[in-house]
Design an enzyme around this catalytic site. Sequence first.
Site, mmCIF file in Angstrom:
data_model
loop_
_atom_site.group_PDB
_atom_site.id
_atom_site.type_symbol
_atom_site.label_atom_id
_atom_site.label_comp_id
_atom_site.label_asym_id
_atom_site.label_seq_id
_atom_site.Cartn_x
_atom_site.Cartn_y
_atom_site.Cartn_z
ATOM 1 N N HIS A 60 31.374 -20.252 13.910
ATOM 2 C CA HIS A 60 30.559 -21.347 14.457
ATOM 3 C C HIS A 60 29.157 -20.861 14.800
ATOM 4 O O HIS A 60 28.971 -19.749 15.290
ATOM 5 C CB HIS A 60 31.249 -22.048 15.625
ATOM 6 C CG HIS A 60 31.400 -21.270 16.891
ATOM 7 N ND1 HIS A 60 30.434 -21.248 17.863
ATOM 8 C CD2 HIS A 60 32.424 -20.512 17.375
ATOM 9 C CE1 HIS A 60 30.857 -20.522 18.895
ATOM 10 N NE2 HIS A 60 32.054 -20.061 18.617
ATOM 11 N N ASP A 163 28.981 -14.862 20.925
ATOM 12 C CA ASP A 163 29.902 -15.966 20.635
ATOM 13 C C ASP A 163 29.070 -17.109 20.070
ATOM 14 O O ASP A 163 28.443 -17.830 20.834
ATOM 15 C CB ASP A 163 30.619 -16.376 21.923
ATOM 16 C CG ASP A 163 31.520 -17.587 21.743
ATOM 17 O OD1 ASP A 163 31.768 -17.976 20.606
ATOM 18 O OD2 ASP A 163 31.958 -18.149 22.774
ATOM 19 N N GLU A 193 31.479 -26.205 17.853
ATOM 20 C CA GLU A 193 32.747 -25.562 18.219
ATOM 21 C C GLU A 193 32.931 -25.558 19.729
ATOM 22 O O GLU A 193 34.021 -25.812 20.250
ATOM 23 C CB GLU A 193 32.783 -24.119 17.682
ATOM 24 C CG GLU A 193 34.150 -23.440 17.806
ATOM 25 C CD GLU A 193 34.382 -22.719 19.131
ATOM 26 O OE1 GLU A 193 35.503 -22.275 19.373
ATOM 27 O OE2 GLU A 193 33.430 -22.613 19.940
ATOM 28 N N GLU A 194 31.837 -25.276 20.431
ATOM 29 C CA GLU A 194 31.914 -25.092 21.891
ATOM 30 C C GLU A 194 32.250 -26.379 22.639
ATOM 31 O O GLU A 194 32.583 -26.338 23.819
ATOM 32 C CB GLU A 194 30.605 -24.497 22.429
ATOM 33 C CG GLU A 194 30.285 -23.097 21.916
ATOM 34 C CD GLU A 194 31.220 -22.010 22.440
ATOM 35 O OE1 GLU A 194 32.131 -22.317 23.225
ATOM 36 O OE2 GLU A 194 31.030 -20.849 22.047
ATOM 37 N N ASP A 216 35.690 -15.292 14.908
ATOM 38 C CA ASP A 216 35.102 -15.633 16.205
ATOM 39 C C ASP A 216 35.407 -14.505 17.193
ATOM 40 O O ASP A 216 36.128 -13.565 16.865
ATOM 41 C CB ASP A 216 35.687 -16.977 16.689
ATOM 42 C CG ASP A 216 34.803 -17.703 17.698
ATOM 43 O OD1 ASP A 216 33.922 -17.070 18.318
ATOM 44 O OD2 ASP A 216 35.019 -18.913 17.883
ATOM 45 N N HIS A 302 30.804 -15.975 27.162
ATOM 46 C CA HIS A 302 30.095 -17.084 27.821
ATOM 47 C C HIS A 302 29.249 -16.613 28.999
ATOM 48 O O HIS A 302 28.747 -17.436 29.769
ATOM 49 C CB HIS A 302 31.018 -18.235 28.225
ATOM 50 C CG HIS A 302 31.488 -19.031 27.038
ATOM 51 N ND1 HIS A 302 31.960 -20.313 27.128
ATOM 52 C CD2 HIS A 302 31.533 -18.723 25.719
ATOM 53 C CE1 HIS A 302 32.296 -20.750 25.923
ATOM 54 N NE2 HIS A 302 32.051 -19.800 25.043
#
Length: 328
Positions: A60, A163, A193-194, A216, A302
């Site tokens: 992603h 990420d 994606e998130e 990922d 994150h």
Amino acid sequence: MFENIKILTQTFGPSGREGKISDTIRGLMEGHVDEILSDAMGNLICVKKGSGKKIMLAAHMDEIGVIVTYIDEKGFLRFGNIGGLPPFIILGQRVRFESGVTGVIWYEEDIDNIKNVNLGKMYIDIGAVSREEAEKLVRVGDMAVFTADTIKQDGKIISKALDDRIGCAILIELAKQNPDTDNEIYYVFTTQEEVGLRGARTAAFGILPDMALAVDVCDTGDTPRCKPMAVKLGEGPAIKIKDRSVIAHPHIKDRLIELAEGNGIPYQLEIMKDGGTDAGSIHITAGGIPSGGVSIPTRYIHGTAEMVDMNDVENSVKLLKKFVESKF
Ligand code: CO
Ligand code: ZN
């Protein structure tokens, strides 16, 4: 490869606003594939033609960020989240809008307990002194991403947005190495994606591949007093068994293990309790698509300073190359 990682992690692209990062990736993929297309969801689909199996590799390209929900009369911005944001990590961070306007995330003075820290009590300060002045720089609905530099230190990379720009970098590197195969390879840079594995769903439906892998990041279990998890930084790519969104197809998982063992590529087995990947939406598309994942062990996912080991990154490229080159 580090140069590309730097470019990819520093390019703007929160979920739903992937235009810039998509253009950047297109530029890096040109010349390494036969065809590059994008669909209505903004997915970037790069095809290396072949007469064998259709293999979809998904990374992603969107990143987490914030969205302006309200601008008060003094020019402070209230905001919501794009993707999962740990509140105590974003306090005091800088965010940058697509236009380049930068703001600071701060909080209302009456937070007396860390447990009461939530996005509703925070604001973004862009230095404006009134709503009118702020509105010259940003509008409700504008998105911003975190800013933090990308460095390499003793074989580790520390950056924002690893990420999943690290997954994007891996797919680009794989395409450059031009796998020797008849299989038709779809390098897919997915959107949104998130916010719920959304782009991968339409991409998979459009392609209808014979099988798919999500490339990922995954958590590690090797930091002080963290949740137990059998993945460590630097001990090899993690072959997905399961995450919250998917149980890897046994044939895919077994093939990856076989290939790693047969080619002396270090690997680990991943069971990630929290978090999903694009494989979560791909495997239940159409009549079902056998799916799995190759994950890059990553600390502090994150956060604004995520960490990966370059050895894991390079070994992920090797493992994926063996996978797409194998006969099914
Ligand atoms: Co994520
Ligand atoms: Zn991700």
